[in-house]
Enzyme design. Structure first.
Site, short mmCIF file in Angstrom:
data_model
loop_
_atom_site.label_atom_id
_atom_site.label_comp_id
_atom_site.label_asym_id
_atom_site.label_seq_id
_atom_site.Cartn_x
_atom_site.Cartn_y
_atom_site.Cartn_z
N GLU A 1 -3.48 -0.44 8.02
CA GLU A 1 -2.32 -0.08 8.85
C GLU A 1 -2.49 -0.68 10.23
O GLU A 1 -3.55 -0.57 10.83
CB GLU A 1 -2.18 1.43 9.06
CG GLU A 1 -1.59 2.20 7.94
CD GLU A 1 -1.44 3.69 8.27
OE1 GLU A 1 -1.11 4.03 9.43
OE2 GLU A 1 -1.66 4.49 7.36
N ASN B 1 -7.31 1.31 9.98
CA ASN B 1 -6.03 1.59 10.62
C ASN B 1 -6.25 1.56 12.13
O ASN B 1 -7.19 2.19 12.62
CB ASN B 1 -5.51 2.99 10.26
CG ASN B 1 -5.03 3.10 8.82
OD1 ASN B 1 -5.10 2.14 8.07
ND2 ASN B 1 -4.54 4.27 8.45
N ARG C 1 0.85 -1.19 0.00
CA ARG C 1 0.00 0.00 0.00
C ARG C 1 0.88 1.24 0.00
O ARG C 1 1.74 1.40 0.89
CB ARG C 1 -0.90 -0.01 1.24
CG ARG C 1 -1.69 1.26 1.42
CD ARG C 1 -2.60 1.23 2.64
NE ARG C 1 -3.27 2.52 2.73
CZ ARG C 1 -3.25 3.32 3.79
NH1 ARG C 1 -2.63 2.95 4.91
NH2 ARG C 1 -3.86 4.48 3.76
N TYR D 1 -3.98 1.32 16.03
CA TYR D 1 -2.72 1.20 16.77
C TYR D 1 -2.89 0.96 18.26
O TYR D 1 -1.98 0.45 18.90
CB TYR D 1 -1.87 2.48 16.58
CG TYR D 1 -1.32 2.58 15.18
CD1 TYR D 1 -0.08 2.04 14.87
CD2 TYR D 1 -2.06 3.18 14.16
CE1 TYR D 1 0.42 2.11 13.58
CE2 TYR D 1 -1.57 3.25 12.87
CZ TYR D 1 -0.32 2.72 12.58
OH TYR D 1 0.17 2.78 11.31
N GLU E 1 -7.44 8.33 6.60
CA GLU E 1 -7.69 8.91 7.92
C GLU E 1 -8.23 10.34 7.91
O GLU E 1 -7.59 11.26 8.42
CB GLU E 1 -6.41 8.86 8.77
CG GLU E 1 -5.88 7.46 8.98
CD GLU E 1 -4.82 7.38 10.09
OE1 GLU E 1 -4.22 8.42 10.41
OE2 GLU E 1 -4.61 6.28 10.63
N HIS F 1 -3.02 10.83 0.96
CA HIS F 1 -2.46 10.58 2.29
C HIS F 1 -1.82 11.90 2.77
O HIS F 1 -0.61 11.99 2.97
CB HIS F 1 -1.46 9.43 2.25
CG HIS F 1 -1.19 8.79 3.58
ND1 HIS F 1 -1.31 7.43 3.81
CD2 HIS F 1 -0.82 9.32 4.77
CE1 HIS F 1 -0.99 7.16 5.07
NE2 HIS F 1 -0.68 8.29 5.68
C1 NOJ Z 1 -1.34 6.69 10.60
C2 NOJ Z 1 -0.95 7.40 9.35
O1 NOJ Z 1 -1.77 7.03 8.28
C3 NOJ Z 1 0.50 7.27 9.00
O2 NOJ Z 1 0.81 8.27 8.08
C4 NOJ Z 1 1.35 7.32 10.25
O3 NOJ Z 1 2.72 7.37 9.96
C5 NOJ Z 1 1.05 6.10 11.09
N1 NOJ Z 1 -0.36 6.10 11.42
C6 NOJ Z 1 1.86 5.97 12.37
O4 NOJ Z 1 1.56 6.98 13.26
#
Ligand code: NOJ
Length: 449
Positions: free
Chosen positions: A355, A297, A80, A299, A169, A124
């Site tokens: 992500e 995405n 991607r 985290y 995002e 992006h």
């Molecule tokens: C989300 C974002 O899409 C990406 O650009 C960023 O580097 C990562 N998360 C890590 O924070």
């Protein structure tokens, strides 16, 4: 000794990695590329840690062939990346820059030669500065400019790219770019934020319609930023506050895509702050144009508490898990939890994890990078994902963020997410221990529990 249970992923599940144009390409002024909001923002004093910027970044623009070779050696099945809009339209609209198109055609051809499926993100965060000068995402016209840009790429790359992501995002580039001012364009204005959110969602819808009109084969969807929200206790007030967090940060960007509109609590809040959403008749139908998949995405998680003193009615509770260098909790269970939730909320869409990954700044020792924390957390994330799939979520691919260390926005180069170490002085790439771990996951199509 008993064999460790093996977490087998479904047949056809794809393993990949993700990057984004401004974070890796460099070559900011080559081949007639125009400036983006990030070129301007990162060169303003005080915006980025150590005054760093993406002028060179990973120099991927010149090294894309070696980088594709590296992907092939790691065993990636899909990659991607994003297209820098100002390489295609230096001012955002008008004259097309053939040299920009040529770069992405060469990149895609190199990927296909190695049997790596391209997944192309149209936006992006590197909006052409020419469009920012007209108000950026706060100006409704940007939605049409985006659809024109998208249509050109379908025409010029749609014979070899079949997986398209409209926006990356919208939560982050609107709320952090127009309300908090921490990301480009660095504005703090609630009215403009409401406009930016709505126009971003409208742009997404128009780009989906343009894709269908192009007649190209393939699939299109949106990628949203997510946090797995957890009530900090089980009082009714806290459960209500958790739903508000989901309204403001999750449903606002998913609901309209699935025909559910914007959450009423969010519309009411912005209206009460004299920042109404500038919705025109027909907009919500455009935004609800059917998509083929949902890009997720994720985290971390966030525990939530009620907070009546804040207009939005909720706040983050204190963390209880160890913190990662990004400031959020190491919470590997959050991926499976969120995927279960989002799958149920929106009627079991096809999902790509566009992500997921770990910031782990472990440095080389004698040329080797032992990023065991990243490995440990990835194991947890993938085990959770496996569980969500077993429970019925239709997840078809996983993209680790990121292929290599890169420009982490306002954190500059101080946060490393790569499975490959980038030496920014020499541009050497050194696969970390976690790259070997991931290659093994790919080879076995799963991992030990
Ligand atoms: C989300 C974002 O899409 C990406 O650009 C960023 O580097 C990562 N998360 C890590 O924070």
């Amino acid at each position: 000794m008993r064999a460790m249970p093996f977490l087998q992923f479904p047949q056809g599940f794809q393993w990949g990695a993700a990057t984004a144009s401004y974070q890796i390409e460099g070559a900011y002024d080559e081949d007639d590329r125009g400036l983006s909001v990030w070129d301007v923002f990162s060169h303003q004093p005080g915006r980025v840690v150590n005054a760093e910027h993406g002028d060179v970044a990973c120099d991927h623009y010149h090294r894309y062939r070696e980088d594709v070779d590296l992907m092939a050696r790691l065993g990636l099945q899909t990659y991607r990346f994003s297209v820098a809009w100002p390489r295609i339209f230096p001012f955002g609209y008008g004259r097309v820059n053939e040299k920009g198109i040529d770069f992405y055609q060469r990149l895609v051809d190199a990927l296909l030669e190695k049997n790596i499926q391209p997944a192309l993100t149209l936006f992006h965060w590197d909006l052409p500065q020419g469009l920012q000068d007209l108000g950026g995402w706060a100006n409704r016209d940007v939605a049409d400019r985006f659809a024109e840009y998208a249509a050109l790429l379908y025409e010029r790359l749609g014979d070899r790219v079949s997986r398209w992501i409209t926006l990356n995002e919208p939560l982050i580039f609107t709320q952090f770019g127009y309300r908090l001012g921490w990301l480009a364009p660095g504005i703090s204005d609630l009215k403009m934020t409401a406009a930016a959110v709505h126009h971003a969602m409208l742009a997404h819808g128009k780009a989906v319609q343009a894709f269908r009109a192009s007649g190209r084969a393939g699939e299109i969807g949106i990628t949203n930023a997510n946090t797995s929200f957890e009530p900090a206790d089980d009082s009714p007030e806290t459960l209500r506050a958790t739903e508000l967090a989901r309204d403001f940060e999750t449903r606002l960007y998913h609901g309209p895509v699935y025909g559910k509109g914007y959450p009423q609590a969010v519309l009411d809040y912005y209206a009460s702050e004299d920042a109404p959403f500038p919705i025109e008749p027909g907009d919500m139908e455009v935004i609800a144009s059917p998509t083929d998949f949902l890009g997720v995405n994720l985290y971390s998680r966030q525990r939530v508490l009620p907070d009546d003193a804040r207009g939005v009615g909720y706040r983050a509770a204190a963390p209880t898990l160890p913190l990662l260098p990004m400031g959020y909790e190491a919470a590997p269970h959050s991926l499976g939890d969120f995927v279960r939730w989002v799958s149920k909320e929106y009627g079991r869409p096809k999902i790509y994890i566009t992500e997921n990954g770990v910031c782990d700044n472990t440095e080389p020792v004698n040329g080797a990078i032992d990023d065991h924390l990243r490995i440990e957390l990835l194991q947890g994330f993938l085990a959770g994902l496996h569980g969500a799939i077993a429970d019925g979520a239709d997840v078809r691919a996983y993209y680790e963020w990121s292929l290599m260390d890169n420009f982490e926005w306002s954190f500059g180069y101080s946060k490393r997410f790569g499975m490959v170490w980038t030496d920014f002085a020499t541009q050497a790439r050194i696969p970390k221990k976690s790259a070997a771990f991931y290659s093994e996951v790919i080879r076995r199509d799963g991992l030990d529990a």
